[in-house]
Structures are given as C-alpha cells and as structure tokens.
Enzyme design. Sequence first.
Site, mmCIF file in Angstrom:
data_model
loop_
_atom_site.group_PDB
_atom_site.id
_atom_site.type_symbol
_atom_site.label_atom_id
_atom_site.label_comp_id
_atom_site.label_asym_id
_atom_site.label_seq_id
_atom_site.Cartn_x
_atom_site.Cartn_y
_atom_site.Cartn_z
ATOM 1 N N HIS A 1 -9.992 1.812 0.291
ATOM 2 C CA HIS A 1 -8.534 1.685 0.294
ATOM 3 C C HIS A 1 -8.125 1.116 -1.072
ATOM 4 O O HIS A 1 -8.410 -0.028 -1.378
ATOM 5 C CB HIS A 1 -8.086 0.767 1.425
ATOM 6 C CG HIS A 1 -6.601 0.722 1.614
ATOM 7 N ND1 HIS A 1 -5.727 1.440 0.817
ATOM 8 C CD2 HIS A 1 -5.818 0.052 2.511
ATOM 9 C CE1 HIS A 1 -4.488 1.209 1.224
ATOM 10 N NE2 HIS A 1 -4.513 0.372 2.239
ATOM 11 N N HIS B 1 -3.062 7.916 6.174
ATOM 12 C CA HIS B 1 -3.290 6.574 5.627
ATOM 13 C C HIS B 1 -4.703 6.132 6.033
ATOM 14 O O HIS B 1 -5.447 5.654 5.205
ATOM 15 C CB HIS B 1 -2.208 5.622 6.129
ATOM 16 C CG HIS B 1 -2.229 4.306 5.441
ATOM 17 N ND1 HIS B 1 -2.212 4.198 4.067
ATOM 18 C CD2 HIS B 1 -2.278 3.038 5.911
ATOM 19 C CE1 HIS B 1 -2.253 2.916 3.733
ATOM 20 N NE2 HIS B 1 -2.299 2.197 4.826
ATOM 21 N N CYS C 1 0.797 -1.228 0.000
ATOM 22 C CA CYS C 1 0.000 0.000 0.000
ATOM 23 C C CYS C 1 0.826 1.273 0.000
ATOM 24 O O CYS C 1 0.266 2.375 0.032
ATOM 25 C CB CYS C 1 -0.968 -0.030 1.174
ATOM 26 S SG CYS C 1 -1.980 -1.525 1.098
#
Lengths: 375, 270
Positions: A303, A269, A140
């Site tokens: 996400h 995040h 990620c």
Amino acid sequence: MRAAIRDRRSGLRRNDLEHCDLDTWIGRVEGVESVVLPEAVAHLHSRNNQLAWLGLQQDGMLDSIAALKEQVGPDRIGIVMGTSTSSIGRTEEAYRELLPSDEMPPEYRQPLVHNLHSPGIFVQEVTGIRGPSLTISTACSSSAKVFASAARWINHGLVDAVLVGGVDSLCLSILYGFNSLELVSADVCRPFDRRRNGINIGESCGYAILLREDLADAADLFLLGYGESADAYHMSHPHPEGKGALLAMTQALQRADLDAKDVDYINLHGTASQANDRIEAHALGQLFMAGTLASSTKGWTGHTLGAAGILEAIITLEAMRHDEVPGTLNCEEPEEDFAFGVTRENVHKPVRYAMTNSFGFGGNNATLAFGAAHD
Amino acid sequence: MTDVDIAGIGIWSERFANWDEFRDALAGATPEAAGALKPELIPARERRRAPAAVKMAVEVMDQACRMAGIDATDVATVFGSGMGDMQITDYICRTLADAPRMVSPTKFHNSVHNASTGYWSIATGSHLPANAISAHSNTVAASLLEGAVQAVEEQVPVLVALEELAAPQPFRSVIETEEPLATALLLTPKGHAAAPLAALSLGVRAEAADTPAAMEIAGTGFSDNFVAPLLPLLAALAHGEASTTALPLSSGSTLDLSLEFATAAKAAQA
C-alpha cells in the site's frame, strides 16, 4: 512494472528499512537513497524528492514535459501532486539529530522540504513549469484526487494541461503509525483472502499528463469521470455499509456517463485490512454484476498510501493499453461469503472502460473512470 | 476570471475568537485573552481526542456556515494549510526518535492532513467532497483558487478553511510562525446565496509576485503565518470596502483577488 505484473512477481520484501525493527513486509524501491538530485534542486534533498526525481526519469516523462512546454507554454501548465507524508522522513532524521538547543542541525534547515508541498515545489523547480501548483494530502486518496482537481482546472480554462503526480516514500511515521493501529501484517499482504491480516507499506511515485481534449490529437486514453466523497463515519475505520465508497463509484460512473455493466475492469483499493476488503466487496456487490473483472494489485506493490491513487491509475491505464488485466496476487483462499468475488488470476482481455478506487483515513474517498479510444 | 460570492466567514486567533471580535480588533479594541477553543459542533467525547489544529478549523468552518445560513451538509470543503499540524508532527518525530513503538494510534490517525475535514464530515454528517491541500507559503492563494474553481465547475458551495499553527521549537529552524490563525470563507456559485457578503473575482496572472506584508491587527502582524497575507482582504470585507489583493500562487504565477460589494449590501456589517 508490466513485466512484474505479467510474471506475478511481487516487489514486496521482508522489512529491511533502516531504523525500523517491525516484523512486516515492505515495498521498497531499490536504490532510492543513492539517487542524486540535479544541482539546481540539491537544496530539496529528501528521500521523497529522490523518489520523485527517479519517477520523473521513467518512460520518457521528462521528454514529454519538455514537448508539452513547447506545445502550450510553461505558464499554461499546472501541477497537482498528491502525497500523504511528503518529506516527513527528512524531518524524522532531523529530529534524531536535534541539537541541545532543540534546533535542527544546519544541514537539515530546509524550509522548502519540511512541509506538505515539498513534492509540488520539487516538481515545479525541476521541470520549470510555471502555472498554478499545489499538493493534495488526503491520506490514501491523495493522488487519485489530483485527477479530479486537474480536470476541473482544465475544464475551467485555468490551464491547458496539468502534470499530475503522486509520491510517498517509506518513513518511520507511517510504519510505526500503522503498527500502532495494529494494521500492519507480519505476512505478505493478501487482499480479499480469508487469511488476510493487514497491510504492507510500500513506496511509489507516478505521473500523468492531462491535456485539454482538443489539444490531444494522439491521445488513446481518457479520464472520463471522477467521484469524491466523505464517509462521515470515523477517522480510521471505513463506513460499515461502504456509503462513501459507493458514492464515489456512483459519481464517477455518472460523470463518465457509464452504466456499471459497461465497466470492463476495476482496480480496487483492496488493502488486505480486515475492514477495507469486506466493506469494499460489499459496496461492489451493490453496483456490479458478479464476474466483472476487479482486482487489488497491492500484493505486487504494497500500500503506497498517498501515491497509491496514481500508481493504481497507471496500472489500470496499462491494462487498457495492453489488454492485460492483473489479478489479485497473494489471494489464494478467497473469502467465500463476500458480496463480490475478486479476480485472482491475470486475464487477457480488451478493456475499454475501467475504474480505480482509493479510500483514505478521515473517510476520504475517490474513484476515477477511464476510457480507451477505439482502434 | 473566476467569479464567486462570499456567503459566510469565520475567523479565530488567540486575539479574536470570531468575526465580531475581529471587527472590534480592527477598530482598535484591546483583545482579551481567548479562552479554550471549544467548537460546539464536535461532540464533547470527540473534542477531547481532537487536536488543536482540528478544533481551530472546525470552529471557523462552523462560524462561516452559520453566518451564511447554509446547511453544513450542502457544502464541499477545501482545507488549506501550508505547514499542516506541526504539533502532531513534532510529537510523532520526537516519539520516533526516542521510542518508536510508543506512537499513539489516535495521534497517528489525527496526523493526516485531512483530519480537520474528516472531523468536520463526521460532526456534520456531510458526504460531500473533502479536500486538504498545501502550497507552502502560497497556500491561501492556491486554496481560494481551488475552492472557487470547484464552486463554479461543480455548482456547489465550497467552504475554504485556512489555518497555520505556531511552530514548535525544532520547526523554528525553518518557519517562525509565532501565533496560530485560522479563517474560513464560504464560496458560493453566482446565484446560489440570496444575500452574499461580497463578490469575489479571482484571476491568474503569469508573472511572479512577492508576498504582501501582513497588516498589524490587535497588536500583532502574525509574523511568518501563511494565512496573514489574507488579513487586508478580510479587513476590507469587514469594512465593506472594495479592494484588490495580489498573492503569489506559484513561482511563475500570481492570483489577483478582487472584492466587490453590491451597492445595497454592506452585508459584512450584519
């Protein structure tokens, strides 16, 4: 995107991905499956490359690339793409239809698709850029790290400009994989909310052109710094004290020659997993004063994994350009005992310096620092 | 040009398990079948959970740092593999086709391309930047360039690990890699290592190149293994011979690698 953020309109929907029966919400980009690739790159067909092509057609990016090729020449432009799973969705399809001989059916025998560099190959072929090209895949943080590599390439004189990008598309590997770790929420994701219980998976694609400063006369936004670090703790759980996250943020500030108090906005995040949000807030609390604008935009997008870095970099740059700072969608009952409180509502405020965080599996962290030119 | 030193090297295949065995193989020794790969660096409990791709990478990374005498916590890492962990991809895609809810959580978190650098950082305690990249058939060139540029720009040693696995049957439809091969080169900025093995210069040329044929070592050419085009340079390093190698970097660029030795130091003999 700007309108959706302004109107607090989420792109999340109940999971309706084909072949997937999980009870969750996803950020699916409408119509990806009907995108037709140009004839010359038809051999690179995959959902991920369809999304990569859709992304290239946004906001005049193809025109900007053509102008850049005129300005510096295609040999002096590099490509650094970021992805977590590349075209694995296509590999999954091939495996659903394996021949009795355990071979892929003929239409799936695409050597340049079933590999991690598939997005880099696609972008290179479709744009005609001829310089160095690679794909970063660090889960990620992938498409945040593309900015760091590109900055080094330009500073080193390897190239004059780099097309950076990130693309990750919905696939079963990711949905069932995160489900196996019990990280997928059946609810909409709620970053920094006390009721948060997991992530929503999304897909996205984004690009940016980084240009050597003396060649960029009209630039109004600048990459000032980056930080890259490893947690050295666990493959799928962040360091409990947020050590890697703190290192990435600190390095980005140092490279940008900024103090924490200079930063007007931080895009977090903020995945809405129990651990990430608690630990990210803990790390923020050690660096930033209360009241610093900071939000997770995953309530809009889900996400988007390897594409999240550049997606959120672009959201951050848009906030700087338009003085509109996004809040944290779906955070209705914020955690009160967190070390740092996030911004829930959108705020209209000039942003001169901003940062964005991306943390990935393997304890792989990246933070970017951007600056806007004075008016 | 980008100038760095090579301070340490590691190598592993089923035919040679380290640099000494590689040198023996170059000299014509008949290889013994390699035993199970057990990188000492990874604690036994973690080693059981680590996939072969991770064990190969960590083994060669550890070898390179030991040879250089440089502490693992002082090096940034660039892991390069064109195809990544095809064994895990094979497992996940098969499971998804049959019983998607049965995907193993451990195998899933091990499936990230940066699994090797993740295990490495956990085993060594290093917080330095860890990268994981692919450039398909050009991965060796792209990884060495990325590592060298980082070493010079950040003035930090960069450990470049390269590996490819044997392709599982369905992948043979797109890549016919028959045998695994892994190597690691510890690249240091000029002046960092007191007694480097060799000097490496990297230059990018704006024209396309073909992938050079791999040399045959220990009875194999490592057919269709994307690491194999580096073998001639590794052989030159082992022999202490200056050499040049041209590797394709992208569809329109070539990476020229030039290996040179200080007159006194045929250090790879060490």
